[in-house]
Design a protein around this motif. Structure first.
Motif, PDB file in Angstrom:
ATOM      1  N   MET A   1      -3.253 -64.848 -37.955  1.00  0.00           N
ATOM      2  CA  MET A   1      -2.537 -65.839 -37.731  1.00  0.00           C
ATOM      3  C   MET A   1      -1.101 -65.522 -37.836  1.00  0.00           C
ATOM      4  O   MET A   1      -0.503 -65.553 -38.935  1.00  0.00           O
ATOM      5  CB  MET A   1      -2.885 -67.059 -38.635  1.00  0.00           C
ATOM      6  N   LEU A   2      -0.180 -64.973 -36.668  1.00  0.00           N
ATOM      7  CA  LEU A   2       0.869 -64.437 -37.053  1.00  0.00           C
ATOM      8  C   LEU A   2       1.739 -64.955 -35.702  1.00  0.00           C
ATOM      9  O   LEU A   2       1.162 -65.387 -34.450  1.00  0.00           O
ATOM     10  CB  LEU A   2       1.184 -63.031 -36.913  1.00  0.00           C
ATOM     11  N   GLY A   3       3.207 -64.926 -35.708  1.00  0.00           N
ATOM     12  CA  GLY A   3       3.922 -65.250 -34.322  1.00  0.00           C
ATOM     13  C   GLY A   3       5.272 -65.976 -35.067  1.00  0.00           C
ATOM     14  O   GLY A   3       6.182 -65.926 -34.152  1.00  0.00           O
ATOM     15  N   THR A   4       5.128 -66.701 -35.980  1.00  0.00           N
ATOM     16  CA  THR A   4       6.256 -67.722 -36.366  1.00  0.00           C
ATOM     17  C   THR A   4       7.514 -66.843 -36.651  1.00  0.00           C
ATOM     18  O   THR A   4       8.686 -67.108 -36.373  1.00  0.00           O
ATOM     19  CB  THR A   4       5.929 -68.410 -37.840  1.00  0.00           C
ATOM     20  N   ASN A   5       7.271 -65.516 -37.192  1.00  0.00           N
ATOM     21  CA  ASN A   5       8.327 -64.714 -37.707  1.00  0.00           C
ATOM     22  C   ASN A   5       8.841 -64.074 -36.409  1.00  0.00           C
ATOM     23  O   ASN A   5      10.061 -63.473 -36.458  1.00  0.00           O
ATOM     24  CB  ASN A   5       7.935 -63.644 -38.672  1.00  0.00           C
ATOM     25  N   ASP A   6       7.988 -63.846 -35.227  1.00  0.00           N
ATOM     26  CA  ASP A   6       8.354 -63.089 -34.142  1.00  0.00           C
ATOM     27  C   ASP A   6       9.468 -64.023 -33.457  1.00  0.00           C
ATOM     28  O   ASP A   6       9.905 -63.547 -32.333  1.00  0.00           O
ATOM     29  CB  ASP A   6       7.249 -63.058 -33.174  1.00  0.00           C
ATOM     30  N   ILE A   7       9.428 -65.228 -33.615  1.00  0.00           N
ATOM     31  CA  ILE A   7      10.356 -66.141 -32.791  1.00  0.00           C
ATOM     32  C   ILE A   7      11.687 -66.505 -33.597  1.00  0.00           C
ATOM     33  O   ILE A   7      12.555 -67.272 -33.109  1.00  0.00           O
ATOM     34  CB  ILE A   7       9.671 -67.662 -32.553  1.00  0.00           C
ATOM     35  N   LYS A   8      11.876 -65.695 -34.513  1.00  0.00           N
ATOM     36  CA  LYS A   8      13.409 -65.652 -35.113  1.00  0.00           C
ATOM     37  C   LYS A   8      14.350 -65.038 -34.041  1.00  0.00           C
ATOM     38  O   LYS A   8      13.917 -63.928 -33.390  1.00  0.00           O
ATOM     39  CB  LYS A   8      13.405 -64.748 -36.234  1.00  0.00           C
ATOM     40  N   PRO A   9      15.535 -65.464 -33.923  1.00  0.00           N
ATOM     41  CA  PRO A   9      16.445 -64.864 -33.074  1.00  0.00           C
ATOM     42  C   PRO A   9      16.524 -63.165 -33.197  1.00  0.00           C
ATOM     43  O   PRO A   9      16.667 -62.633 -32.071  1.00  0.00           O
ATOM     44  CB  PRO A   9      17.702 -65.589 -33.183  1.00  0.00           C
ATOM     45  N   VAL A  10      16.321 -62.841 -34.287  1.00  0.00           N
ATOM     46  CA  VAL A  10      16.703 -61.245 -34.476  1.00  0.00           C
ATOM     47  C   VAL A  10      15.475 -60.455 -33.816  1.00  0.00           C
ATOM     48  O   VAL A  10      15.591 -59.558 -33.537  1.00  0.00           O
ATOM     49  CB  VAL A  10      16.572 -61.137 -36.123  1.00  0.00           C
ATOM     50  N   HIS A  11      14.437 -61.164 -33.546  1.00  0.00           N
ATOM     51  CA  HIS A  11      13.329 -60.513 -33.045  1.00  0.00           C
ATOM     52  C   HIS A  11      13.054 -60.742 -31.467  1.00  0.00           C
ATOM     53  O   HIS A  11      12.028 -60.813 -30.824  1.00  0.00           O
ATOM     54  CB  HIS A  11      12.095 -60.782 -33.756  1.00  0.00           C
ATOM     55  N   GLY A  12      13.849 -61.563 -31.044  1.00  0.00           N
ATOM     56  CA  GLY A  12      14.176 -62.048 -29.561  1.00  0.00           C
ATOM     57  C   GLY A  12      13.935 -63.628 -29.349  1.00  0.00           C
ATOM     58  O   GLY A  12      14.363 -63.888 -28.369  1.00  0.00           O
ATOM     59  N   GLY A  13      13.298 -64.228 -30.413  1.00  0.00           N
ATOM     60  CA  GLY A  13      13.377 -65.716 -30.409  1.00  0.00           C
ATOM     61  C   GLY A  13      12.546 -66.337 -29.327  1.00  0.00           C
ATOM     62  O   GLY A  13      12.462 -67.484 -29.187  1.00  0.00           O
ATOM     63  N   ARG A  14      11.455 -65.489 -28.697  1.00  0.00           N
ATOM     64  CA  ARG A  14      10.607 -66.025 -27.517  1.00  0.00           C
ATOM     65  C   ARG A  14       9.329 -66.138 -27.817  1.00  0.00           C
ATOM     66  O   ARG A  14       8.914 -64.951 -28.562  1.00  0.00           O
ATOM     67  CB  ARG A  14      10.926 -65.479 -26.143  1.00  0.00           C
ATOM     68  N   ALA A  15       8.658 -66.805 -27.615  1.00  0.00           N
ATOM     69  CA  ALA A  15       7.447 -66.762 -27.736  1.00  0.00           C
ATOM     70  C   ALA A  15       6.443 -65.978 -26.948  1.00  0.00           C
ATOM     71  O   ALA A  15       5.410 -65.356 -27.526  1.00  0.00           O
ATOM     72  CB  ALA A  15       6.357 -68.322 -27.270  1.00  0.00           C
ATOM     73  N   GLU A  16       6.967 -65.274 -25.700  1.00  0.00           N
ATOM     74  CA  GLU A  16       6.270 -64.122 -25.205  1.00  0.00           C
ATOM     75  C   GLU A  16       6.222 -62.983 -25.895  1.00  0.00           C
ATOM     76  O   GLU A  16       5.276 -62.125 -25.924  1.00  0.00           O
ATOM     77  CB  GLU A  16       7.006 -64.028 -23.744  1.00  0.00           C
ATOM     78  N   GLY A  17       7.318 -62.849 -26.920  1.00  0.00           N
ATOM     79  CA  GLY A  17       7.273 -61.619 -27.717  1.00  0.00           C
ATOM     80  C   GLY A  17       6.090 -61.757 -28.657  1.00  0.00           C
ATOM     81  O   GLY A  17       5.570 -60.758 -28.994  1.00  0.00           O
ATOM     82  N   ALA A  18       5.825 -63.074 -29.242  1.00  0.00           N
ATOM     83  CA  ALA A  18       4.686 -63.185 -30.066  1.00  0.00           C
ATOM     84  C   ALA A  18       3.316 -62.772 -29.464  1.00  0.00           C
ATOM     85  O   ALA A  18       2.531 -62.157 -29.910  1.00  0.00           O
ATOM     86  CB  ALA A  18       4.603 -64.680 -30.805  1.00  0.00           C
ATOM     87  N   VAL A  19       3.422 -63.431 -28.288  1.00  0.00           N
ATOM     88  CA  VAL A  19       2.043 -63.012 -27.317  1.00  0.00           C
ATOM     89  C   VAL A  19       1.941 -61.464 -27.256  1.00  0.00           C
ATOM     90  O   VAL A  19       0.750 -61.191 -27.217  1.00  0.00           O
ATOM     91  CB  VAL A  19       2.140 -63.720 -26.020  1.00  0.00           C
ATOM     92  N   SER A  20       2.981 -60.853 -26.828  1.00  0.00           N
ATOM     93  CA  SER A  20       2.812 -59.352 -26.760  1.00  0.00           C
ATOM     94  C   SER A  20       2.336 -58.754 -27.984  1.00  0.00           C
ATOM     95  O   SER A  20       1.537 -57.841 -27.718  1.00  0.00           O
ATOM     96  CB  SER A  20       4.278 -58.787 -26.159  1.00  0.00           C
ATOM     97  N   GLY A  21       2.808 -59.406 -29.129  1.00  0.00           N
ATOM     98  CA  GLY A  21       2.686 -58.646 -30.349  1.00  0.00           C
ATOM     99  C   GLY A  21       1.137 -58.835 -30.661  1.00  0.00           C
ATOM    100  O   GLY A  21       0.407 -58.060 -31.135  1.00  0.00           O
ATOM    101  N   VAL A  22       0.506 -60.343 -30.157  1.00  0.00           N
ATOM    102  CA  VAL A  22      -0.770 -60.382 -30.697  1.00  0.00           C
ATOM    103  C   VAL A  22      -1.576 -59.694 -29.782  1.00  0.00           C
ATOM    104  O   VAL A  22      -2.928 -59.129 -30.101  1.00  0.00           O
ATOM    105  CB  VAL A  22      -0.924 -61.903 -30.538  1.00  0.00           C
ATOM    106  N   ARG A  23      -1.231 -59.614 -28.309  1.00  0.00           N
ATOM    107  CA  ARG A  23      -2.056 -58.668 -27.506  1.00  0.00           C
ATOM    108  C   ARG A  23      -2.143 -56.986 -28.160  1.00  0.00           C
ATOM    109  O   ARG A  23      -3.039 -56.523 -27.987  1.00  0.00           O
ATOM    110  CB  ARG A  23      -1.197 -58.336 -26.142  1.00  0.00           C
ATOM    111  N   ARG A  24      -1.039 -56.692 -28.504  1.00  0.00           N
ATOM    112  CA  ARG A  24      -1.072 -55.241 -29.424  1.00  0.00           C
ATOM    113  C   ARG A  24      -2.069 -55.274 -30.285  1.00  0.00           C
ATOM    114  O   ARG A  24      -2.781 -54.189 -30.689  1.00  0.00           O
ATOM    115  CB  ARG A  24       0.064 -54.901 -29.774  1.00  0.00           C
TER     116      ARG A  24
END
Length: 193
Positions: free
Chosen positions: A70-93
């Motif tokens: 259960m991760l992703g909320t921190n991925d949507i910080k602007p410093v990490h790109g701020g987009r849900a797609e970044g979190a999805v890519s991370g969960v895929r990894r």
């Protein structure tokens, strides 16, 4: 949300899940405040990159039957790109790591449960902490569900049972995390069944 400290054990979802499973499974918590799926964040006192930490956790705790992410909320910080797609890519990894890790004994690959965190809400000043976007946080659940379906993993939407605190618009009150633990008991029991 008020102090930034951990909740007592009865207010943490892994401990609540363990109690709900009534001894049928051991739940090993590996939570860390500020953890991302796969992004480096040197603003904290420890490595918060989930992809790096996951490999160590898998090696430390194998054999495992199930890994819950259960991760992703921190991925949507602007410093990490701020987009849900970044979190999805991370969960895929993370799923790739779980699926390909050199387990012992060989072939002892655990199942995976992808949990979408509850969406953010308006905090002080009308925005969630650290400049996160409520709209991007609301995109996590449908995107995670699609990813879980694509990869053949289980999925649960924690936002169906818990909400972010209005104190900061991001973190959860103890009652909300406990609700997630109770709600996960049935799907986890089914997966392990």
């Amino acid at each position: 949300p008020q102090t930034g400290l951990r909740h007592p054990p009865e207010g943490r979802w892994p401990e609540v899940l363990s109690c709900e499973l009534n001894g049928t499974a051991k739940v090993i918590p590996e939570g860390l405040g500020g953890r991302t799926t796969c992004y480096d964040d040197h603003g904290g006192p420890a490595c918060r990159n989930g992809a790096k930490a996951l490999q160590v956790a898998l090696a430390s705790h194998m054999p495992l039957d199930l890994v819950i992410v259960m991760l992703g909320t921190n991925d949507i910080k602007p410093v990490h790109g701020g987009r849900a797609e970044g979190a999805v890519s991370g969960v895929r990894r993370l799923a790739q790591i779980i699926d390909t890790f050199p387990y012992k004994p060989s072939g002892a690959r655990p199942k995976m449960l992808i949990v979408a965190p509850p969406p953010c809400c308006a905090g002080p000043g009308g925005v969630p902490a650290a400049g996160r976007s409520v709209a991007e946080s609301e995109r996590l659940s449908p995107l995670y569900r699609k990813l879980a379906d694509e990869l053949g993993h289980a999925f649960f939407d924690a936002g169906s049972v818990a909400r972010a605190s209005q104190v900061d618009g991001v973190h959860l009150e103890a009652a909300a995390t406990a609700a997630i633990g109770r709600a996960l008991a049935a799907p986890v029991a089914e997966i392990l069944g």
